[in-house]
Design a protein around this motif. Sequence first.
Motif, PDB file in Angstrom:
ATOM      1  N   ARG A   8       0.826  -1.205   0.000  1.00  0.00           N
ATOM      2  CA  ARG A   8       0.000   0.000   0.000  1.00  0.00           C
ATOM      3  C   ARG A   8       0.867   1.263   0.000  1.00  0.00           C
ATOM      4  NH1 ARG A   8      -5.353  -0.725   0.431  1.00  0.00           N
ATOM      5  NH2 ARG A   8      -6.137  -2.738   1.223  1.00  0.00           N
ATOM      6  N   ALA A   9       1.980   1.234   0.708  1.00  0.00           N
ATOM      7  CA  ALA A   9       2.872   2.396   0.746  1.00  0.00           C
ATOM      8  C   ALA A   9       3.491   2.655  -0.624  1.00  0.00           C
ATOM      9  CB  ALA A   9       3.969   2.175   1.793  1.00  0.00           C
ATOM     10  N   VAL A  10       3.929   1.589  -1.285  1.00  0.00           N
ATOM     11  CA  VAL A  10       4.509   1.744  -2.632  1.00  0.00           C
ATOM     12  C   VAL A  10       3.446   2.199  -3.620  1.00  0.00           C
ATOM     13  CG1 VAL A  10       5.569   0.499  -4.553  1.00  0.00           C
ATOM     14  CG2 VAL A  10       6.362   0.092  -2.210  1.00  0.00           C
ATOM     15  N   ARG A  11       2.270   1.598  -3.514  1.00  0.00           N
ATOM     16  CA  ARG A  11       1.172   1.945  -4.417  1.00  0.00           C
ATOM     17  C   ARG A  11       0.833   3.437  -4.323  1.00  0.00           C
ATOM     18  NH1 ARG A  11      -0.632   0.748  -8.901  1.00  0.00           N
ATOM     19  NH2 ARG A  11       0.277   2.813  -8.929  1.00  0.00           N
ATOM     20  N   ALA A  12       0.857   3.980  -3.109  1.00  0.00           N
ATOM     21  CA  ALA A  12       0.526   5.386  -2.903  1.00  0.00           C
ATOM     22  C   ALA A  12       1.648   6.324  -3.332  1.00  0.00           C
ATOM     23  CB  ALA A  12       0.188   5.626  -1.430  1.00  0.00           C
ATOM     24  N   ALA A  13       2.854   5.790  -3.446  1.00  0.00           N
ATOM     25  CA  ALA A  13       4.015   6.655  -3.702  1.00  0.00           C
ATOM     26  C   ALA A  13       4.311   6.879  -5.173  1.00  0.00           C
ATOM     27  CB  ALA A  13       5.249   6.061  -3.013  1.00  0.00           C
ATOM     28  N   VAL A  14       3.890   5.975  -6.039  1.00  0.00           N
ATOM     29  CA  VAL A  14       4.249   6.084  -7.456  1.00  0.00           C
ATOM     30  C   VAL A  14       3.007   6.140  -8.332  1.00  0.00           C
ATOM     31  CG1 VAL A  14       6.497   4.970  -7.202  1.00  0.00           C
ATOM     32  CG2 VAL A  14       4.471   3.564  -7.641  1.00  0.00           C
ATOM     33  N   ASP A  15       3.183   6.743  -9.501  1.00  0.00           N
ATOM     34  CA  ASP A  15       2.064   6.910 -10.431  1.00  0.00           C
ATOM     35  C   ASP A  15       2.172   5.964 -11.623  1.00  0.00           C
ATOM     36  OD1 ASP A  15       4.250   7.977 -11.657  1.00  0.00           O
ATOM     37  OD2 ASP A  15       3.297   9.862 -12.257  1.00  0.00           O
ATOM     38  N   CYS A  16       2.673   4.767 -11.352  1.00  0.00           N
ATOM     39  CA  CYS A  16       2.818   3.762 -12.410  1.00  0.00           C
ATOM     40  C   CYS A  16       2.294   2.436 -11.870  1.00  0.00           C
ATOM     41  CB  CYS A  16       4.279   3.633 -12.836  1.00  0.00           C
ATOM     42  SG  CYS A  16       5.362   2.971 -11.548  1.00  0.00           S
ATOM     43  N   PRO A  17       2.121   1.439 -12.730  1.00  0.00           N
ATOM     44  CA  PRO A  17       1.695   0.127 -12.237  1.00  0.00           C
ATOM     45  C   PRO A  17       2.678  -0.449 -11.214  1.00  0.00           C
ATOM     46  CG  PRO A  17       1.443   0.244 -14.610  1.00  0.00           C
ATOM     47  CD  PRO A  17       2.195   1.475 -14.208  1.00  0.00           C
ATOM     48  N   VAL A  18       2.130  -1.168 -10.255  1.00  0.00           N
ATOM     49  CA  VAL A  18       2.935  -1.841  -9.229  1.00  0.00           C
ATOM     50  C   VAL A  18       2.614  -3.330  -9.286  1.00  0.00           C
ATOM     51  CG1 VAL A  18       3.382  -2.097  -6.755  1.00  0.00           C
ATOM     52  CG2 VAL A  18       3.011   0.188  -7.738  1.00  0.00           C
ATOM     53  N   THR A  19       3.634  -4.140  -9.350  1.00  0.00           N
ATOM     54  CA  THR A  19       3.465  -5.593  -9.415  1.00  0.00           C
ATOM     55  C   THR A  19       4.192  -6.236  -8.240  1.00  0.00           C
ATOM     56  OG1 THR A  19       5.407  -5.875 -10.859  1.00  0.00           O
ATOM     57  CG2 THR A  19       3.279  -5.496 -11.929  1.00  0.00           C
ATOM     58  N   VAL A  20       3.824  -7.480  -7.947  1.00  0.00           N
ATOM     59  CA  VAL A  20       4.426  -8.191  -6.817  1.00  0.00           C
ATOM     60  C   VAL A  20       4.800  -9.596  -7.261  1.00  0.00           C
ATOM     61  CG1 VAL A  20       4.131  -8.958  -4.429  1.00  0.00           C
ATOM     62  CG2 VAL A  20       2.929  -6.912  -5.232  1.00  0.00           C
ATOM     63  N   LYS A  21       6.009 -10.017  -6.907  1.00  0.00           N
ATOM     64  CA  LYS A  21       6.447 -11.381  -7.182  1.00  0.00           C
ATOM     65  C   LYS A  21       6.605 -12.116  -5.856  1.00  0.00           C
ATOM     66  CE  LYS A  21       9.674 -14.026 -10.068  1.00  0.00           C
ATOM     67  NZ  LYS A  21      10.145 -15.072  -9.148  1.00  0.00           N
ATOM     68  N   PHE A  22       5.957 -13.272  -5.754  1.00  0.00           N
ATOM     69  CA  PHE A  22       6.034 -14.051  -4.527  1.00  0.00           C
ATOM     70  C   PHE A  22       6.005 -15.541  -4.846  1.00  0.00           C
ATOM     71  CE2 PHE A  22       1.626 -12.844  -5.302  1.00  0.00           C
ATOM     72  CZ  PHE A  22       0.907 -14.012  -5.119  1.00  0.00           C
ATOM     73  N   ARG A  23       6.006 -16.357  -3.807  1.00  0.00           N
ATOM     74  CA  ARG A  23       6.093 -17.807  -3.974  1.00  0.00           C
ATOM     75  C   ARG A  23       4.808 -18.508  -3.530  1.00  0.00           C
ATOM     76  NH1 ARG A  23      11.319 -20.824  -4.033  1.00  0.00           N
ATOM     77  NH2 ARG A  23      12.692 -19.451  -5.222  1.00  0.00           N
ATOM     78  N   ARG A  24       4.838 -19.800  -3.649  1.00  0.00           N
ATOM     79  CA  ARG A  24       3.697 -20.621  -3.255  1.00  0.00           C
ATOM     80  C   ARG A  24       3.422 -20.505  -1.759  1.00  0.00           C
ATOM     81  NH1 ARG A  24       4.494 -26.309  -2.260  1.00  0.00           N
ATOM     82  NH2 ARG A  24       2.510 -27.432  -2.052  1.00  0.00           N
ATOM     83  N   GLY A  25       4.463 -20.234  -1.002  1.00  0.00           N
ATOM     84  CA  GLY A  25       4.357 -20.100   0.448  1.00  0.00           C
ATOM     85  C   GLY A  25       5.736 -20.210   1.064  1.00  0.00           C
ATOM     86  N   TRP A  26       5.788 -20.172   2.395  1.00  0.00           N
ATOM     87  CA  TRP A  26       7.073 -20.290   3.080  1.00  0.00           C
ATOM     88  C   TRP A  26       7.575 -21.728   3.062  1.00  0.00           C
ATOM     89  CZ3 TRP A  26      10.913 -17.316   4.729  1.00  0.00           C
ATOM     90  CH2 TRP A  26      11.826 -17.847   5.650  1.00  0.00           C
ATOM     91  N   ASP A  27       6.700 -22.659   3.414  1.00  0.00           N
ATOM     92  CA  ASP A  27       7.030 -24.078   3.367  1.00  0.00           C
ATOM     93  C   ASP A  27       5.734 -24.861   3.177  1.00  0.00           C
ATOM     94  OD1 ASP A  27       5.783 -24.143   5.877  1.00  0.00           O
ATOM     95  OD2 ASP A  27       7.674 -24.128   6.975  1.00  0.00           O
ATOM     96  N   GLU A  28       5.837 -26.176   3.198  1.00  0.00           N
ATOM     97  CA  GLU A  28       4.658 -26.998   2.933  1.00  0.00           C
ATOM     98  C   GLU A  28       3.572 -26.836   4.002  1.00  0.00           C
ATOM     99  OE1 GLU A  28       3.862 -28.724   0.287  1.00  0.00           O
ATOM    100  OE2 GLU A  28       5.744 -28.172  -0.696  1.00  0.00           O
TER     101      GLU A  28
END
Length: 322
Positions: free
Chosen positions: A127-147
């Motif tokens: 939310r902080a990044v989204r509010a700070a810039v006037d361009c698209p914001v994307t996020v890269k993450f994983r399936r989870g921390w562990d099983e």
Amino acid sequence: MHIANVPIRGRLILAPMAGVTDRAFRQICREQGAALTVTEMVSAKALHFGDKKTPRLLALGAGEHPAAAQIFGSEPETMAEGAVRAREISGCDIIDINMGCPAPKIVNNGDGSALMRDIKKAEAVLRAVRAAVDCPVTVKFRRGWDEKSVNCVEFAQMCEQAGADLIAVHGRTRAQQYEGKADWDAIAQVKRAVHIPVAANGDVFTPEDAAEILSYTGADFAMIGRGALGNPWLFARANALLETGSVPPEPSFLERVDTAVRQIELAMDDKGERVALLEARKHVNWYLKGVPGLKEFKKRVSTLTTMDELYALAQQLRALAD
């Protein structure tokens, strides 16, 4: 295809890879059909403290658009500032937030995939990044921390609600690192759970893999990482399969050698001869991977110190094809 208001002319994205996706490699991949490229990840704290080396990582090539700059960190205010600085320095079209890196030195500071263990903090960062810039914001993450804590669907829904314009999901947990098999079913579950574009990441090593991950998961984009190492033609060949239904032949040995040399030349223009040749040791060997009978040549690559030595080695390699 679009990411918010940014048109993406293709469905294949080059994944950000620390120490790999520098400007030289990104240029080669774009020439082969990567529709979107992403910088190596940069530290928001480094940007905050004015680290002198960081801006070089954010430098885009001539005409390298659309392109994303990837930042990492876990402090909302610092990440917001980092996003603004990264956009100012790079002129990027998209800011990407790394919430998936599994490296101990990253997660031990609460960054990267460690944020998947604290969704509230991850949301605050986004939310902080989204509010700070006037361009698209994307996020890269994983399936989870562990099983025991596979939470990619919940995490994806949070990202959508917090304003992400695209999410990229690597189908492995942090505990897996890069081992085992990527879980495409998890990516498909994410795709069904959100309304924003999804990029599927994990185990795309052939053109057929790219077509299959798109079909299997329903994702909007395929994000290619390790499959492109020494093999930028994967983009062109996968694009051809998606567009025509047939796959062009693999590049010739000569084309592999010539492209390896050209990439190191581009890197030298950016970083100087010494650094480019140090990094050439891994890149050139990636280009030669799978070619039999080159054991001694690969050993010699690790001793290169000048471009003249690289040119001499390349000439000897070319002679093998005569």
